[in-house]
Design an enzyme around this catalytic site. Structure first.
Site, short mmCIF file in Angstrom:
data_model
loop_
_atom_site.label_atom_id
_atom_site.label_comp_id
_atom_site.label_asym_id
_atom_site.label_seq_id
_atom_site.Cartn_x
_atom_site.Cartn_y
_atom_site.Cartn_z
N TRP A 126 -8.51 27.32 5.70
CA TRP A 126 -8.69 26.91 7.10
C TRP A 126 -10.04 27.44 7.58
CZ3 TRP A 126 -6.97 29.94 11.87
CH2 TRP A 126 -7.15 29.17 13.02
N ALA A 166 1.65 29.61 9.24
CA ALA A 166 1.40 28.91 10.50
C ALA A 166 2.24 27.64 10.64
CB ALA A 166 -0.08 28.56 10.61
C1 LMR Z 1 -6.19 22.84 12.60
O1 LMR Z 1 -6.40 23.35 11.50
O2 LMR Z 1 -6.57 21.71 12.89
C2 LMR Z 1 -5.39 23.59 13.62
O3 LMR Z 1 -4.95 24.79 13.08
C3 LMR Z 1 -6.09 23.73 14.91
C4 LMR Z 1 -7.21 24.72 14.90
O4 LMR Z 1 -7.23 25.59 15.75
O5 LMR Z 1 -8.09 24.63 14.04
#
Ligand code: LMR
Length: 397
Positions: A130, A214
């Site tokens: 992420w 998450a």
């Molecule tokens: C995402 O990965 O799109 C979500 O977790 C929102 C974010 O805050 O990035």
């Protein structure tokens, strides 16, 4: 004061969200930011949440501060939800926890704690991970490195490469950041057998597990999605866990998260908790109350809990259904690997083997919004636009 200040770009996820919002084409398909959408494209407030809010509105008696570690009932309920109420780490009082401002707040608080206890350690994250993992953790002052994870050709996890890389590059005392389930951005998760191998592998090498959970409940089911976490805790005496209620309770903007240190003793758990409180105090003073109060209300009320569980099942099954449909539509010459991957992967995301130029063509020519990395959020599609989505993906390949 602000003369020399330069603008900073938004991160890629936020930028894509804005671009999609600004696109006026009615047939646009938003597969960008990780929020769940129903079949009509809405991110609705869950019924269980609405009901809990109504009750809470009548019962709430004060708006005084919640304290630096937040609502401890919420922490206990969340831990029981993820680990099972009779988990030995819970009954032995070996978990120090704090409510946090969302999963991001949890990740940062965890990183700040690691900086206190292991300032020289490297935090190893999957490739890819992420996008916000890197700034959230590295800006706590920790060094970060990347281990191989997703293979963009097979569209699966390169588990042997991951082990091999960690074996050769990670030092004793280093930290391995793991997505507990529904890997963001790829949807490619470790299998139970791989968790079974990874946990002792890391223990033997003195590698410490930091688990980001998450999306639990949205992959295969509550037990399946927490398997890796529970395996790590079974094998490792100490684990750090960052969890979020943004997705499974659809509480995104209420910023409802949890950081928990599973420790060797009740005494150490209390110390870890006091550290969370002190660190949170200097970062944001205390977490907001509302989301945690709602989650606790839901988890403690049999009726609300039943409603929430079925809403969670619905969200998960809708996404699995969409995966199945897209998989069938991609199962043509040139789309076979994507077809298999989309069906097998978990949660909101899959990462397709597209270049940034191909993702841009999807936006400009087809009004389809996914990340330049090829990450798409399947919840943004629906049964009627999936044939067009599959055609467009195959068109830009
Ligand atoms: C995402 O990965 O799109 C979500 O977790 C929102 C974010 O805050 O990035």
């Amino acid at each position: 004061m602000f003369e020399a200040l330069q603008p900073r770009p938004n991160d890629a996820i936020m930028e894509l969200m804005q671009k999609c919002k600004a696109d006026e084409r009615e047939h646009k398909i938003d597969l960008g930011v990780g929020v769940y959408k129903d079949a009509s494209g809405q991110t609705v407030i869950l019924k269980s949440v609405k009901l809990a809010e109504e009750m809470w509105g009548r019962e709430e008696t004060t708006k005084t501060y919640v304290g630096t570690t937040g609502n401890q009932d919420y922490c206990a309920d969340m831990l029981a939800l993820m680990l099972g109420a009779d988990h030995p780490a819970i009954s032995e009082g070996r978990i120090g926890a704090s409510q946090t401002a969302g999963g991001s707040g949890a990740l940062r608080l965890g990183a700040e704690l690691l900086k206190v206890v292991a300032p020289e350690a490297t935090v190893w994250a999957s490739t890819p991970t992420w996008a916000n993992h890197i700034p959230l953790i590295s800006e706590a002052g920790l060094r970060m490195g990347s281990y191989p994870y997703y293979n963009r050709e097979t569209l699966g996890v390169d588990f042997e490469d991951m082990l091999d890389y960690l074996d050769k590059n990670a030092k004793r005392g280093d930290i391995v950041l793991l997505h507990g389930c529904c890997h963001n951005p790829t949807g490619a998760d470790l299998s139970p057998e791989e968790w079974d191998r990874l946990a002792p592998f890391m223990l033997e090498r003195g590698l410490f597990p930091y688990i980001d959970l998450a999306y639990f409940g949205l992959g295969r089911g509550m037990a399946e999605d927490t398997y890796g976490l529970r395996k790590m805790i079974e094998v490792h005496p100490e684990v750090l866990l960052a969890a979020s209620c943004s997705k499974n309770f659809a509480l995104y903007r209420e910023r409802t998260g949890l950081i928990a240190a599973i420790t060797k003793s009740a005494e150490k758990a209390q110390i870890a908790q006091s550290q969370f409180g002190a660190i949170q105090r200097k970062l944001i003073s205390m977490p907001p109350d509302h989301g945690a109060a709602i989650v606790t209300r839901i988890l403690r009320d049999e009726n609300l809990r039943g409603i929430w569980e079925s809403e969670l099942d619905d969200m998960r099954e809708r996404m699995r259904g969409l995966r199945q449909l897209l998989s069938e539509a991609l199962d043509v010459q040139g789309g076979e690997a994507m077809s298999r991957a989309v069906k097998d992967q978990n949660g909101m995301f899959s990462t397709l083997p597209l270049s940034p130029a191909q993702a841009e063509r999807l936006r400009s020519e087809h009004a389809i919004y996914m990340m330049n990395s090829g990450r798409m959020n399947i919840a943004g599609a629906n049964a009627s636009n999936i044939p067009r989505l599959a055609e467009a993906i195959l068109d830009v390949l």
